[in-house]
Design a protein around this motif. Structure first.
Motif: not given
Length: 312
Positions: A180-185, A194-199, A238-243, A245-253
């Motif tokens: 949620a922090a990555f997709l929404l914030v 030194a740290i990218s919080w999105r990464d 999908s053409t929506t970035l957050a969707i 990215q969220g779908s990759v979080f679902l399918c890749l693991p």
């Protein structure tokens, strides 16, 4: 015969990063996937973090003692990292610099980069007179930047293990908060320093997803096929970035876990885990090959053949 394919998958991920960088080094082009959202390299790094989370929870469960766990992780990372830092700065850097060797070795920038690489920070990336005219300029060993996030994941794993525990509920909660922090914030100021919080959040999502998958019985893994396919189709359409990215979080693991226990792959035997070595040297080698190729006017096909050969 091995019971899983994690070493093979890590090797494939390391080669995926290597492959993704190939065209990028020569002509600044890279093949995108999932509606131009991810490259082969970024997906491969996700695979690294997922597998790391899965295996390191098992390592923690065997000892549940932070000093023993920390020593094991340090011995896994830092001897190789220090060697790579030395080769990057003093061997390749010394050979490739346009400065005379005395000026190169007396530069504070040279020693600063060695310390920066050797400690795993990789917040610096250039040496005096090295790769200054490559398509990707002044970047000596750019693949090392993910190591600090790997170390941060180890620290978080220990903190959760010693305080809240590593129950299924806790791990799923960590994954949900991280995703949620990555997709929404999206606050640009948080990516400064030194740290990218999105990464940080995207890697935490994959690392703790791997940790949570320890609660999925291997003999019941086939139920992961439907969510993997659904996530893959949505990520592709999908053409929506957050969707996406969220779908990759679902399918890749799901895909990695299924492949990790796919029996036909267990027939491929690996005597050594080469993935870490490839990861910490590939960028450096490709930068050197790029400079030599362009300096001597070597064509792209010959250049690509040379870096493919160097991965063997």
């Amino acid at each position: 015969m091995r019971e899983n394919n994690f070493d093979l998958l890590r090797l494939m991920a390391a080669l995926g990063v290597f492959w993704a960088h190939g065209s990028l080094f020569y002509d600044l082009q890279i093949t995108p996937f999932f509606n131009n959202t991810y490259s082969m390299g970024s997906l491969s790094v996700y695979v690294f973090f997922f597998i790391s989370g899965y295996l390191n929870v098992q390592s923690w469960s065997r000892t549940a003692q932070w000093t023993a766990f920390g020593i094991k992780r340090a011995l896994r990372i830092f001897p190789g990292l220090l060697a790579a830092a030395f080769v990057s700065v003093f061997v390749i850097g010394g050979l490739m610099t346009t400065l005379d060797l005395k000026s190169f070795l007396s530069s504070g920038q040279t020693w600063g980069l060695f310390v920066n690489y050797g400690t795993g920070l990789a917040t610096l990336n250039d040496l005096p007179g090295v790769f200054a005219h490559n398509p990707i300029q002044n970047a000596v060993n750019g693949s090392l930047w993910t190591i600090k996030y790997e170390v941060l994941m180890y620290v978080l794993l220990v903190l959760f293990g010693m305080t809240l525990g590593l129950s299924r509920r806790i791990l799923v909660l960590v994954v949900a908060v991280s995703a949620a922090a990555f997709l929404l914030v999206k606050i640009p100021a948080l990516d400064e320093g030194a740290i990218s919080w999105r990464d940080f959040w995207q890697f935490a999502t994959m690392f703790f997803a791997g940790a949570a998958f320890n609660y999925i019985p291997v003999d019941r893994r086939l139920w992961l096929v439907p969510p993997m396919l659904v996530g893959f189709v949505i990520a592709c359409t999908s053409t929506t970035l957050a969707i996406v990215q969220g779908s990759v979080f679902l399918c890749l693991p799901c895909a990695v876990f299924l492949l990790a226990y796919w029996k036909p792959l267990t027939r491929i035997r690996l005597d050594q885990d080469l993935s870490y070595g490839i990861h910490i040297y590939a960028f450096l080698v490709q930068q050197a090959i790029t400079e030599i190729s362009q300096r001597h006017g070597i064509s792209k096909p010959i250049y690509i053949s040379s870096w493919r050969w160097s991965s063997c």
